[in-house]
Design an enzyme around this catalytic site. Structure first.
Site, PDB file in Angstrom:
ATOM      1  N   SER A 123       0.815  -1.210   0.000  1.00  0.00           N
ATOM      2  CA  SER A 123       0.000   0.000   0.000  1.00  0.00           C
ATOM      3  C   SER A 123       0.847   1.259   0.000  1.00  0.00           C
ATOM      4  CB  SER A 123      -0.900   0.023   1.240  1.00  0.00           C
ATOM      5  OG  SER A 123      -0.110   0.018   2.428  1.00  0.00           O
ATOM      6  N   HIS A 144      -3.413  -3.848  -5.228  1.00  0.00           N
ATOM      7  CA  HIS A 144      -3.644  -3.366  -3.866  1.00  0.00           C
ATOM      8  C   HIS A 144      -5.101  -3.576  -3.475  1.00  0.00           C
ATOM      9  CE1 HIS A 144      -3.992   0.168  -0.851  1.00  0.00           C
ATOM     10  NE2 HIS A 144      -3.698  -0.956  -0.233  1.00  0.00           N
ATOM     11  N   GLU A 156      -6.717  -1.527  -6.515  1.00  0.00           N
ATOM     12  CA  GLU A 156      -5.877  -0.644  -7.322  1.00  0.00           C
ATOM     13  C   GLU A 156      -4.894  -1.502  -8.113  1.00  0.00           C
ATOM     14  OE1 GLU A 156      -5.627   3.465  -4.729  1.00  0.00           O
ATOM     15  OE2 GLU A 156      -4.335   1.809  -4.115  1.00  0.00           O
ATOM     16  N   ASN A 194      -4.484   6.564  -1.122  1.00  0.00           N
ATOM     17  CA  ASN A 194      -3.628   7.115  -0.072  1.00  0.00           C
ATOM     18  C   ASN A 194      -2.953   8.422  -0.484  1.00  0.00           C
ATOM     19  OD1 ASN A 194      -4.094   5.316   2.014  1.00  0.00           O
ATOM     20  ND2 ASN A 194      -2.586   3.861   1.265  1.00  0.00           N
TER      21      ASN A 194
END
Length: 523
Positions: A123, A144, A156, A194
């Site tokens: 991540s 991900h 992802e 993120n």
């Protein structure tokens, strides 16, 4: 579709929570699954955990009994990497350490065939860096998953610098075939979620550090006005302050300490004190059987005569235009004035202005009100005032929103307030990411809705709010809080002109010039 055939074996390396979840997803999609861990006992236990979950799903009627029995016999543990030789895909979910992961993939290359897809569930680490030194880096990519992997739909699909587009396409189609919602993105710090989500935490912490409001009030405003499922203070307590701060710091360092991603000193102190959130019994909030959860600041009901019976609406309220119907439905007479503004003129001559990145102290008698995702559905509205705001104007502003059935939180004189500055920053980071080829706007919106439960994605928010709204607010914020954090990106500037209408020749920061003229500068 180029998805991996269900007859092929999928392997998961790492027997922790994420590894188990990914294994369960692949298993229920019809694959034979192998779980490998350097600790063979953990791998064996992980197989048992997945089998138990499948059995419970069947017992609760969430899975056909025959399908469950078939799945249970298709999963096994591997005691050696060599047992993964015939796999079509290997997904790694081990400790977040570059050295450990690179050593693992180097060893895997000695075992699997050159066309086996190798994927990392990292991540925070660079997919490109993890692929460095591999003999066949083109088949390496990021997959991900979000925790818990069996429940959360987002995946992802991350292409590193050397990833072959065909490999990324095969991984994307495989995730789709597994019932997930994949999004494509380039290898960039934080990937999509993120990276784009940083302002949701950062702006809330900044308002707190600026003494604008307490955590409970900020959380309540973002939930009840902004439409977010959970406020950032409660959410980071759930995630773990150490985990959330580490991600923020990693993204900041990866972007060469860009002010756009500067970590919060207040959060750093929280981590240093050991207040890590729910897992430690105390974070921003206390936890435990005797913990008293702090309540958000809510203004007391004003006297009936202070609630306006009539107002004048000057100019186009833009994102707050929905208030007009609410005012009339509440029995407040509205006199429209086409030119000037935009603001709501209160009976005592004070003005009610939508947050625009400026401060109330700059004007004679102004109350700012925050952005709402939907003013009709919002149950709370934040107001911002300065010491120059008259008691009558504040009372009328509070009374107006209370008459509309809203709770009111009065916060400090913070430019951009809470929801507005957060949304503007989300829009700016999204525009910049799209312009840099990180991901498409649609994929970013999908990722933010599914990955972190935003009411809409930032690109859709931009479309709803108007092409210049975010740019104007950040431009004003940048003037008042210089240093680069709020400087609007070139991509956002260009996005304002991409509409191609006659307004494109106007000054970008002219929207609220009339407010300056009407209200007058404060001494």
């Amino acid at each position: 579709m180029t998805a991996i055939e269900r007859s092929r074996t999928v392997a998961v390396v790492g027997a922790g929570t994420m590894g188990q979840g990914i294994a369960q997803v692949a298993l229920l999609a019809g694959h034979r699954v192998l779980i490998y861990d350097i600790n063979a006992a953990l791998a064996s236990d992980a197989v048992g955990f997945v089998q138990d979950r499948v059995e419970r799903m069947a017992a609760k009627g969430r899975l056909d009994r025959a399908e469950a029995e078939d799945a249970i016999v298709r999963i096994a543990s591997a005691s050696e990497l060599a047992e993964l030789a015939d796999t079509a895909l290997v997904v790694e979910a081990v400790v977040e350490d570059v050295t450990v992961k690179r050593a693992l993939f180097a060893a895997l290359e000695e075992v699997v065939s050159p066309d086996t897809l190798l994927a990392t569930n990292t991540s925070s680490l660079s997919v490109t860096e993890l692929a460095a030194g591999l003999a066949h880096p083109g088949r390496f990519l990021g997959l991900h998953f979000f925790n818990p992997a069996p429940l959360l739909p987002l995946v992802e699909v991350v292409s590193g610098f050397a990833t072959d587009p065909a490999a990324a396409g095969r991984a994307y189609d495989t995730a789709l075939a597994w019932g997930k919602t994949p999004v494509r993105c380039a290898d960039t710090p934080g990937f999509i979620v993120n990276r784009i989500a940083r302002p949701f935490y950062a702006e809330a912490f900044a308002v707190y550090e600026e003494q604008g409001a307490d955590p409970a009030t900020i959380d309540a405003v973002l939930r009840e006005s902004g439409g977010f499922k959970m406020g950032p203070f409660a959410l980071t307590d759930l995630i773990g302050q150490d985990v959330n701060e580490a991600v923020t710091r990693s993204v900041w360092e990866s972007f060469f300490r860009s002010p756009k991603f500067t970590p919060s000193l207040a959060q750093r102190r929280l981590v240093q004190s050991g207040r890590l959130g729910r897992k430690s019994g105390h974070g921003w909030y206390p936890y435990g059987p005797d913990a008293q959860v702090p309540a958000p600041h809510t203004a007391e009901p004003v006297n009936g005569h202070d609630a306006p019976a009539k107002v004048t609406v000057v100019g186009d309220l833009g994102p707050a235009a929905g208030l007009l119907d609410l005012l009339e439905e509440a029995g407040i007479a509205v006199t429209p004035v086409e030119h000037g503004g935009p603001y709501i003129q209160l009976p005592g001559e004070g003005q009610l202005v939508l947050a625009d990145g400026k401060t109330a102290i700059e004007f004679a008698d102004v109350v700012y009100f925050d952005l709402a995702f939907d003013y009709r559905d919002a149950t709370r509205i934040a107001l911002s005032v300065s010491e120059d705001t008259s008691e009558r104007t504040l009372a009328e502003a509070v009374g107006l929103f209370q008459k509309l059935g809203k709770k009111v939180s009065v916060i400090g004189d913070v430019p951009g307030m809470i929801v507005a500055r957060t949304v503007a920053m989300l829009i700016d980071l999204t525009a910049d990411a799209v312009a840099r080829g990180v991901a498409g706007a649609e994929d970013i919106d999908t990722a933010m809705r599914l990955g972190v439960n935003y009411p809409v994605g930032p690109a859709e928010w931009h479309d709803r709010l108007g092409r210049d709204w975010a740019y104007d607010l950040l431009h004003h914020l940048d003037e008042r809080c210089p240093g680069g954090r709020y400087a609007p990106s070139l991509a956002l500037y260009k996005l304002g002109y991409a509409a191609g209408d006659d307004e494109g020749d106007d000054e970008v920061d002219s929207v609220h010039d009339e407010v300056d003229d009407e209200a007058g500068e404060s001494e």
